[in-house]
Write a protein that holds these residues in place. Structure first.
Motif, mmCIF file in Angstrom:
data_model
loop_
_atom_site.group_PDB
_atom_site.id
_atom_site.type_symbol
_atom_site.label_atom_id
_atom_site.label_comp_id
_atom_site.label_asym_id
_atom_site.label_seq_id
_atom_site.Cartn_x
_atom_site.Cartn_y
_atom_site.Cartn_z
ATOM 1 N N UNK A 1 -33.624 79.916 36.737
ATOM 2 C CA UNK A 1 -33.432 78.806 37.665
ATOM 3 C C UNK A 1 -31.956 78.443 37.829
ATOM 4 N N UNK A 2 -31.072 79.260 37.256
ATOM 5 C CA UNK A 2 -29.652 78.981 37.365
ATOM 6 C C UNK A 2 -29.200 77.810 36.526
ATOM 7 N N UNK A 3 -29.865 77.589 35.389
ATOM 8 C CA UNK A 3 -29.530 76.495 34.482
ATOM 9 C C UNK A 3 -29.238 77.059 33.094
ATOM 10 N N UNK A 4 -28.551 76.275 32.279
ATOM 11 C CA UNK A 4 -28.299 76.665 30.894
ATOM 12 C C UNK A 4 -29.590 76.465 30.100
ATOM 13 N N UNK A 5 -30.097 77.482 29.413
ATOM 14 C CA UNK A 5 -31.357 77.341 28.680
ATOM 15 C C UNK A 5 -31.288 76.253 27.610
ATOM 16 N N UNK A 6 -32.334 75.444 27.541
ATOM 17 C CA UNK A 6 -32.405 74.411 26.505
ATOM 18 C C UNK A 6 -32.714 75.048 25.157
ATOM 19 N N UNK A 7 -33.521 76.101 25.161
ATOM 20 C CA UNK A 7 -33.841 76.846 23.945
ATOM 21 C C UNK A 7 -33.395 78.282 24.141
ATOM 22 N N UNK B 1 -22.271 77.048 30.946
ATOM 23 C CA UNK B 1 -23.111 78.121 30.415
ATOM 24 C C UNK B 1 -22.473 78.899 29.264
ATOM 25 N N UNK B 2 -21.239 78.574 28.902
ATOM 26 C CA UNK B 2 -20.566 79.319 27.844
ATOM 27 C C UNK B 2 -21.158 79.039 26.468
ATOM 28 N N UNK B 3 -21.143 80.053 25.617
ATOM 29 C CA UNK B 3 -21.591 79.859 24.233
ATOM 30 C C UNK B 3 -20.630 80.556 23.275
ATOM 31 N N UNK B 4 -20.504 79.975 22.092
ATOM 32 C CA UNK B 4 -19.791 80.597 20.974
ATOM 33 C C UNK B 4 -20.703 80.447 19.763
ATOM 34 N N UNK C 1 -20.346 75.398 26.741
ATOM 35 C CA UNK C 1 -18.942 75.723 26.986
ATOM 36 C C UNK C 1 -18.632 75.767 28.474
ATOM 37 N N UNK C 2 -17.482 75.266 28.856
ATOM 38 C CA UNK C 2 -17.106 75.218 30.273
ATOM 39 C C UNK C 2 -16.911 76.626 30.835
ATOM 40 N N UNK C 3 -17.665 76.949 31.893
ATOM 41 C CA UNK C 3 -17.518 78.230 32.587
ATOM 42 C C UNK C 3 -17.572 78.004 34.106
#
Length: 206
Positions: free
Chosen positions: A118-124, A161-164, A144-146
């Motif tokens: 859906x073009x969203x950052x996954x909650x899980x 959507x960024x992750x570390x 993270x800012x993308x």
């Protein structure tokens, strides 16, 4: 003549940014709503699949991520600060290129970005290592800012959507691992290939 050249350069710049942000090929690694079907998901995911959504450490992943319906978009851009080295053609051919290397029991850092169908950052979300004899998973969170990803993919929902992911590879059996991101809930689950591999070697004590 100058205007024509500017248009060509602009199109080339957009193409390069898309390639840089999205390591998955649009034709065979990005599966959006067309590949997302609740009916298919329910039929494809084995009943004993255990999803350690709340695990802050690397935990056994009981199931085959390859049986989970593909959906969403994602990228793995770094493993311990170095870009993954697995060549895309080899990954698509089903080969296991060396990719990055880490010791079992060592600290590891993975970074990139992820988005659901859906073009969203996954909650899980889970970062999954699929190996020859065992699979492992650890929870991963976006935030993270993308803005570059959001702009290229035309989805404001991916602006964070960024992750570390910083974790320790405790108990991970040496071997070559394919890497995945798994999203959703037990009732509605999807997987995203990042087309990278990680070779786990025995720790120095072993």
């Amino acid at each position: 003549m100058g205007l024509h050249t500017s248009k060509i350069c602009g199109l080339m710049a957009i193409s390069i940014l898309v390639a840089g942000c999205n390591h998955d090929d649009a034709a065979d690694s990005i599966h959006t709503a067309d590949a997302k079907s609740p009916g298919v998901a329910a039929a494809s995911v084995p009943a004993p699949l255990m999803l350690p959504w709340d695990s802050s450490t690397v935990t056994a992943f009981n199931g085959d991520p390859g049986t989970i319906p593909l959906a969403g978009k994602c990228s793995l851009e770094g493993i311990n600060g170095v870009a993954p080295t697995a060549p895309l053609p080899a990954a698509r051919a089903g080969l296991m290129p060396t990719g990055a290397v880490a010791q079992s029991g060592s600290d590891a850092v993975f970074n990139g970005w992820m988005g659901d169908a859906d073009g969203q950052v996954p909650a899980n979300a889970l970062f999954v290592l699929q190996g020859p004899t065992a699979n492992y998973a650890v929870k991963v969170a976006g935030g993270g800012a993308r803005p570059d990803v959001a702009k290229v993919l035309g989805s404001d929902g991916l602006a964070t959507s960024g992750y570390v992911l910083k974790t320790k590879l405790l108990g991970v059996v040496p071997g070559d691992y394919r890497l995945w991101l798994v999203y959703g809930t037990t009732e509605s689950i999807s997987a995203c290939k990042v087309y990278s591999t990680l070779r786990i070697t025995a720790d120095s004590a072993g």
